[in-house]
Design an enzyme around this catalytic site. Structure first.
Site, PDB file in Angstrom:
ATOM      1  CB  CYS A   1      42.957  42.824 -29.671  1.00  0.00           C
ATOM      2  SG  CYS A   1      42.787  41.512 -28.457  1.00  0.00           S
ATOM      3  CD1 TRP A   2      35.780  43.396 -27.413  1.00  0.00           C
ATOM      4  CD2 TRP A   2      34.873  41.461 -28.065  1.00  0.00           C
ATOM      5  NE1 TRP A   2      34.473  43.385 -26.984  1.00  0.00           N
ATOM      6  CE2 TRP A   2      33.894  42.211 -27.372  1.00  0.00           C
ATOM      7  CE3 TRP A   2      34.537  40.201 -28.564  1.00  0.00           C
ATOM      8  CZ2 TRP A   2      32.595  41.740 -27.169  1.00  0.00           C
ATOM      9  CZ3 TRP A   2      33.253  39.746 -28.364  1.00  0.00           C
ATOM     10  CH2 TRP A   2      32.286  40.507 -27.673  1.00  0.00           C
ATOM     11  CG  ASP A   3      40.275  43.390 -24.266  1.00  0.00           C
ATOM     12  OD1 ASP A   3      40.993  43.857 -25.139  1.00  0.00           O
ATOM     13  OD2 ASP A   3      39.477  44.047 -23.584  1.00  0.00           O
TER      14      ASP A   3
END
Lengths: 108, 392
Positions: free
Chosen positions: A47-49
């Site tokens: 996940c890239w936030d």
């Protein structure tokens, strides 16, 4: 900094071919669990936030967490999307609440 | 993670495999970032005038890099400064936000809510108020991004690569550092115009059916491995079932690969430094990984993408390591530091380029001269480091 789907709130965006979180995730990470009919993140570590899934969820069913090795337990960051503004509510580990509301679209 | 984790270098990899020429792949983008979160630092240090300080409270750039320009030192110097403090025993390192007013802290948080919202959550998960405590910073992993540094395809004015008909722009186009978003977008226009011109000049060709079939086979074969095979290993229900096929998962290969690059190819874990022997080790093991690529398998389309992610990363990494080895000097400390060649070699004031020999499969190195087109100083910092291809 993975998104967690709250089981009781998620309805899998019934009636849509793909749930909104799946449509918006640029990493192809959010997807539907065929058995439960609810969404989940298939690879928490990728996940890239960006929080796009959290923002777009019409049920407010997605919570963003900081992994414990990076931050202590109990903090929250909750977005509420308006038509031309956004309100973020942030609660820190000591219970301090902050709210941020600002415009996200220019006036026509 | 700072750069998009889904950007794995495919733009470069297609050209590497086609034998196109690349430049400056050794000039990696290694940034100073908010430690543990890898969030942007310029937002704070430039936007809110917060100075970098070390564990002793010294202003790093003013006290240790005054001779290189202090706050105006070239970007690679500023980016590398925190890691130098750590390696020399003066960590941790911070940007000092303790002068900010409550209104400024609020504005800072709103900036982050737009750019990287989870940073506000990160601060909350540490119970941290930037007006009371400075924000810790550290080096990022190295990135190969031609929008920031000079890495990428060797292109002409129309942005055509040396592979006829293949155009590159933005992060892909090499030799033009510090383009960032605006420059990348402008370059997209140039490349599109160049491509239109090229298309108008050529005739329609015929599709080579054999080539198309071979590419389909290359792309989809990892998905077919183990299909319909009996379960080989005893794995309890509810656990990862992929061990049923005796092969390599893309996650396994990527973990091996990332550790190899960090330890042997000047990763942040090695303070961005490397030597000839480490690079030779990296090359040997990249080759071994490439020989195992045919053992990668996928059980769905998402995993198939991950398989190709790691294949593309390997193709780009081999070129990066070849470039790091070829530049036997330390021209941009941090972005490119050789412990066995610490100084700048004036004879290497040139572009180091490479292309894959499609007959042997080897990456071949060549040099192209630097030609100054615009007059004036090539570095704004009054610096003993003679010259750099970037503008500070």
């Amino acid at each position: 900094m993975p998104p967690y789907v709250v089981k009781d709130k998620c309805d899998g965006c019934k009636g849509k071919e793909e749930p909104l979180c799946e449509q918006i995730c640029i990493g192809d990470l959010m997807t539907l669990d065929q058995e439960s009919g609810k969404a989940y993140c298939r690879s928490l570590r990728d996940c890239w936030d960006c929080m796009s899934c959290t923002k777009i969820c019409p049920k407010g069913a997605i919570e963003q967490r900081i992994p414990y090795q990076l931050g202590y337990h109990g903090a929250k960051l909750i977005p509420m999307i308006g038509t031309d503004s956004i309100t973020w509510t942030c609660v820190d580990i000591n219970g301090k609440v902050e709210r941020f509301t600002y415009r996200t679209r220019n006036k026509k | 993670m700072w750069m998009c984790p889904f950007n794995v270098g495919t733009g470069y990899a297609v050209g590497v495999r086609a034998g196109a020429e690349f430049t400056l792949m050794e000039q990696r983008w290694c940034a100073a970032r908010v430690k543990d979160f890898t969030g942007p630092v310029d937002t704070i240090s430039v936007g809110y005038k917060a100075k970098m300080i070390n564990g002793k409270g010294e202003m790093i750039l003013q006290e240790r890099y005054a001779h290189l320009g202090g706050d105006a030192a070239p970007r690679y110097i500023r980016a590398n400064a925190p890691m130098n403090e750590w390696s020399e025993g003066r960590g941790p390192t911070f940007v000092d936000t303790r002068h900010l007013s409550p209104e400024q802290v609020r504005d800072l948080k709103i900036d982050y809510l737009n750019e990287r919202p989870t940073y506000v959550l990160f601060l909350a998960a540490r119970g941290q108020d930037p007006a009371m405590e400075p924000l810790e910073i550290y080096g990022s992993d190295p990135y190969i991004v031609g929008g920031h540094t000079g890495s990428g395809y060797w292109v002409d004015v129309d942005r055509m690569s040396t592979h006829r008909g293949l155009f590159a722009a933005g992060e892909c186009a090499g030799g033009m550092p510090n383009k960032f978003v605006g420059g990348c977008a402008a370059e997209g226009v140039l490349a599109a115009r160049g491509a239109m011109k090229y298309i108008a000049s050529v005739q329609h060709g015929n599709i080579d059916e054999n080539q198309a079939a071979a590419e389909k086979e290359r792309v989809f074969s990892p998905l077919l491995k183990g299909l319909g095979m009996e379960v080989k290993y005893n794995i309890p229900a509810g656990q990862d079932q992929r061990g049923q096929y005796d092969g390599v998962t893309p996650e396994e290969m990527e973990e091996r690969f990332q550790r190899l690059m960090d330890e042997y190819a000047a990763g942040v874990g090695q303070f961005f430094k490397c030597n000839e022997e480490q690079l030779n080790y990296a090359l040997k093991h990249i080759k071994m990984l490439k020989e195992q690529v045919d053992r990668l398998f996928a059980t769905d389309l998402h995993e198939l993408v991950l398989v190709h992610d790691v294949i593309d990363r390997l193709d780009v990494a081999e070129v990066v390591v070849m470039h790091l080895r070829e530049r036997r000097e330390s021209r941009w400390p941090g972005w490119q530091t050789r412990t066995d060649y610490p100084g700048v070699d004036p004879s290497l004031d040139c572009f180091i380029n490479s292309r894959k020999n499609l007959e042997t499969g080897e990456i071949e190195m060549l040099k192209r001269p630097y030609e100054q087109i615009l007059p004036g100083s090539r570095t704004s910092a009054p610096s003993p480091i003679p010259l750099s291809a970037e503008k500070a």
